[in-house]
Design a protein around this motif. Sequence first.
Motif, PDB file in Angstrom:
ATOM      1  N   ARG A 170       0.837  -1.203   0.000  1.00  0.00           N
ATOM      2  CA  ARG A 170       0.000   0.000   0.000  1.00  0.00           C
ATOM      3  C   ARG A 170       0.871   1.251   0.000  1.00  0.00           C
ATOM      4  NH1 ARG A 170      -2.783  -1.289   3.972  1.00  0.00           N
ATOM      5  NH2 ARG A 170      -2.005   0.044   5.639  1.00  0.00           N
ATOM      6  N   TYR A 171       1.923   1.266   0.821  1.00  0.00           N
ATOM      7  CA  TYR A 171       2.806   2.432   0.836  1.00  0.00           C
ATOM      8  C   TYR A 171       3.489   2.615  -0.518  1.00  0.00           C
ATOM      9  CZ  TYR A 171       2.333   3.170   5.856  1.00  0.00           C
ATOM     10  OH  TYR A 171       1.840   3.467   7.102  1.00  0.00           O
ATOM     11  N   ARG A 172       3.928   1.537  -1.133  1.00  0.00           N
ATOM     12  CA  ARG A 172       4.577   1.653  -2.444  1.00  0.00           C
ATOM     13  C   ARG A 172       3.604   2.172  -3.501  1.00  0.00           C
ATOM     14  NH1 ARG A 172       9.544  -1.046  -3.099  1.00  0.00           N
ATOM     15  NH2 ARG A 172      10.193  -2.353  -1.331  1.00  0.00           N
ATOM     16  N   SER A 173       2.354   1.712  -3.430  1.00  0.00           N
ATOM     17  CA  SER A 173       1.385   2.144  -4.431  1.00  0.00           C
ATOM     18  C   SER A 173       1.030   3.619  -4.275  1.00  0.00           C
ATOM     19  CB  SER A 173       0.121   1.286  -4.341  1.00  0.00           C
ATOM     20  OG  SER A 173      -0.616   1.564  -3.164  1.00  0.00           O
ATOM     21  N   VAL A 174       1.049   4.116  -3.041  1.00  0.00           N
ATOM     22  CA  VAL A 174       0.691   5.512  -2.776  1.00  0.00           C
ATOM     23  C   VAL A 174       1.889   6.442  -2.925  1.00  0.00           C
ATOM     24  CG1 VAL A 174      -0.026   7.114  -0.948  1.00  0.00           C
ATOM     25  CG2 VAL A 174      -1.267   4.974  -1.282  1.00  0.00           C
ATOM     26  N   LEU A 175       3.043   6.034  -2.394  1.00  0.00           N
ATOM     27  CA  LEU A 175       4.211   6.914  -2.337  1.00  0.00           C
ATOM     28  C   LEU A 175       5.198   6.667  -3.462  1.00  0.00           C
ATOM     29  CD1 LEU A 175       4.837   6.751   1.528  1.00  0.00           C
ATOM     30  CD2 LEU A 175       3.576   8.497   0.239  1.00  0.00           C
ATOM     31  N   GLY A 176       5.011   5.590  -4.219  1.00  0.00           N
ATOM     32  CA  GLY A 176       5.940   5.281  -5.288  1.00  0.00           C
ATOM     33  C   GLY A 176       7.151   4.519  -4.761  1.00  0.00           C
ATOM     34  N   PRO A 177       8.167   4.320  -5.593  1.00  0.00           N
ATOM     35  CA  PRO A 177       9.367   3.625  -5.140  1.00  0.00           C
ATOM     36  C   PRO A 177      10.025   4.406  -4.000  1.00  0.00           C
ATOM     37  CG  PRO A 177       9.352   3.846  -7.526  1.00  0.00           C
ATOM     38  CD  PRO A 177       8.258   4.713  -7.011  1.00  0.00           C
ATOM     39  N   PRO A 178      10.554   3.719  -2.978  1.00  0.00           N
ATOM     40  CA  PRO A 178      11.216   4.444  -1.894  1.00  0.00           C
ATOM     41  C   PRO A 178      12.430   5.218  -2.398  1.00  0.00           C
ATOM     42  CG  PRO A 178      11.584   2.075  -1.697  1.00  0.00           C
ATOM     43  CD  PRO A 178      10.563   2.270  -2.772  1.00  0.00           C
ATOM     44  N   GLU A 179      12.710   6.331  -1.744  1.00  0.00           N
ATOM     45  CA  GLU A 179      13.881   7.131  -2.096  1.00  0.00           C
ATOM     46  C   GLU A 179      15.160   6.350  -1.841  1.00  0.00           C
ATOM     47  OE1 GLU A 179      14.707  11.628  -1.012  1.00  0.00           O
ATOM     48  OE2 GLU A 179      15.295  10.349   0.671  1.00  0.00           O
ATOM     49  N   SER A 180      15.152   5.554  -0.767  1.00  0.00           N
ATOM     50  CA  SER A 180      16.313   4.737  -0.434  1.00  0.00           C
ATOM     51  C   SER A 180      15.870   3.562   0.420  1.00  0.00           C
ATOM     52  CB  SER A 180      17.371   5.563   0.320  1.00  0.00           C
ATOM     53  OG  SER A 180      16.849   6.025   1.564  1.00  0.00           O
ATOM     54  N   THR A 181      16.714   2.539   0.458  1.00  0.00           N
ATOM     55  CA  THR A 181      16.489   1.381   1.316  1.00  0.00           C
ATOM     56  C   THR A 181      17.773   1.104   2.065  1.00  0.00           C
ATOM     57  OG1 THR A 181      17.146  -0.211  -0.367  1.00  0.00           O
ATOM     58  CG2 THR A 181      14.821   0.404  -0.299  1.00  0.00           C
ATOM     59  N   ALA A 182      17.647   0.471   3.239  1.00  0.00           N
ATOM     60  CA  ALA A 182      18.823   0.166   4.038  1.00  0.00           C
ATOM     61  C   ALA A 182      18.520  -1.015   4.949  1.00  0.00           C
ATOM     62  CB  ALA A 182      19.244   1.378   4.877  1.00  0.00           C
ATOM     63  N   ALA A 183      19.561  -1.784   5.237  1.00  0.00           N
ATOM     64  CA  ALA A 183      19.421  -2.865   6.210  1.00  0.00           C
ATOM     65  C   ALA A 183      19.413  -2.243   7.603  1.00  0.00           C
ATOM     66  CB  ALA A 183      20.566  -3.846   6.069  1.00  0.00           C
ATOM     67  N   ARG A 184      18.580  -2.765   8.473  1.00  0.00           N
ATOM     68  CA  ARG A 184      18.461  -2.223   9.825  1.00  0.00           C
ATOM     69  C   ARG A 184      18.313  -3.382  10.813  1.00  0.00           C
ATOM     70  NH1 ARG A 184      16.118   2.630  11.205  1.00  0.00           N
ATOM     71  NH2 ARG A 184      16.932   3.368   9.204  1.00  0.00           N
ATOM     72  N   ARG A 185      19.132  -3.390  11.838  1.00  0.00           N
ATOM     73  CA  ARG A 185      19.052  -4.417  12.875  1.00  0.00           C
ATOM     74  C   ARG A 185      18.200  -3.888  14.013  1.00  0.00           C
ATOM     75  NH1 ARG A 185      20.125  -9.946  13.219  1.00  0.00           N
ATOM     76  NH2 ARG A 185      20.657 -10.527  15.352  1.00  0.00           N
ATOM     77  N   VAL A 186      17.118  -4.581  14.342  1.00  0.00           N
ATOM     78  CA  VAL A 186      16.220  -4.186  15.422  1.00  0.00           C
ATOM     79  C   VAL A 186      16.111  -5.363  16.382  1.00  0.00           C
ATOM     80  CG1 VAL A 186      13.930  -3.351  16.049  1.00  0.00           C
ATOM     81  CG2 VAL A 186      14.931  -2.681  13.867  1.00  0.00           C
ATOM     82  N   GLY A 187      16.809  -5.261  17.510  1.00  0.00           N
ATOM     83  CA  GLY A 187      16.849  -6.387  18.430  1.00  0.00           C
ATOM     84  C   GLY A 187      17.487  -7.584  17.751  1.00  0.00           C
ATOM     85  N   ASP A 188      16.734  -8.678  17.639  1.00  0.00           N
ATOM     86  CA  ASP A 188      17.243  -9.873  16.973  1.00  0.00           C
ATOM     87  C   ASP A 188      16.796  -9.970  15.520  1.00  0.00           C
ATOM     88  OD1 ASP A 188      18.466 -10.720  19.337  1.00  0.00           O
ATOM     89  OD2 ASP A 188      16.661 -11.753  20.021  1.00  0.00           O
ATOM     90  N   LEU A 189      16.110  -8.928  15.035  1.00  0.00           N
ATOM     91  CA  LEU A 189      15.567  -8.979  13.683  1.00  0.00           C
ATOM     92  C   LEU A 189      16.437  -8.207  12.695  1.00  0.00           C
ATOM     93  CD1 LEU A 189      11.714  -8.416  14.166  1.00  0.00           C
ATOM     94  CD2 LEU A 189      12.890 -10.554  13.630  1.00  0.00           C
ATOM     95  N   ASP A 190      16.646  -8.791  11.537  1.00  0.00           N
ATOM     96  CA  ASP A 190      17.286  -8.082  10.426  1.00  0.00           C
ATOM     97  C   ASP A 190      16.177  -7.523   9.549  1.00  0.00           C
ATOM     98  OD1 ASP A 190      20.057  -8.565  10.993  1.00  0.00           O
ATOM     99  OD2 ASP A 190      19.727 -10.657  10.407  1.00  0.00           O
ATOM    100  N   CYS A 191      15.962  -6.219   9.643  1.00  0.00           N
ATOM    101  CA  CYS A 191      14.868  -5.566   8.927  1.00  0.00           C
ATOM    102  C   CYS A 191      15.388  -4.797   7.716  1.00  0.00           C
ATOM    103  CB  CYS A 191      14.121  -4.604   9.852  1.00  0.00           C
ATOM    104  SG  CYS A 191      13.311  -5.395  11.258  1.00  0.00           S
TER     105      CYS A 191
END
Length: 202
Positions: free
Chosen positions: A67-88
């Motif tokens: 839904r966010y992609r359809s409304v906002l278009g392609p993201p300006e940037s993407t990045a790997a993010r570590r949140v606790g034990d999750l690789d987001c």
Amino acid sequence: MGGMPSAEPFTPLHFQLVLLRRMADHNPGLVENARRELGVSAGEMREANKRWQAMARSPRARGAARRYRSVLGPPESTAARRVGDLDCEALLWPVPLWPGLRFEVLLAPDGGVWNEWLIRAPGAPAPRLRTLEDLTPWSCTVEEAARAFAPARPLQGTAPTRWGLAFTAPDAQGVRHDVAAEFTWGLLQRTGAGPAAGPGSP
């Protein structure tokens, strides 16, 4: 902008109205100024929020990330993010109302949306947060307040798009106060007297 029939595509402009609608309860004056800057009416802002809620709750609703992609278009940037034990994966979009901020959507490894809020744009100068007087509406994000007044602890939000932080901060005279700060979509809305912050930070 004129009328906004439901058949009209939902655009980044409409999404900014959704952000503002959630902030209007706390800061109607700031929201009013921002709405005028965008050249839309209060009714159009309410309609945009209504359409967004309908999109999210529809039985045929797309996943939040799609839904966010359809409304906002392609993201300006993407990045790997570590949140606790999750690789987001963090997806960032610009928000013209706040040039120094980005709207961040954090995707969990299974593709589900783990978090969605405003953060400081990469490379943009962070605000100087030293005293209570620096904590003005829309001046900082959750992460910036938590970092500036560590240790801070999270408080239960009053709605899905709201967060709270408890911490101790000095006033201009150096007197320390227990503070409860409220955020909407990750952006500071107001502060008040709060419980003492415990050890650790969110």
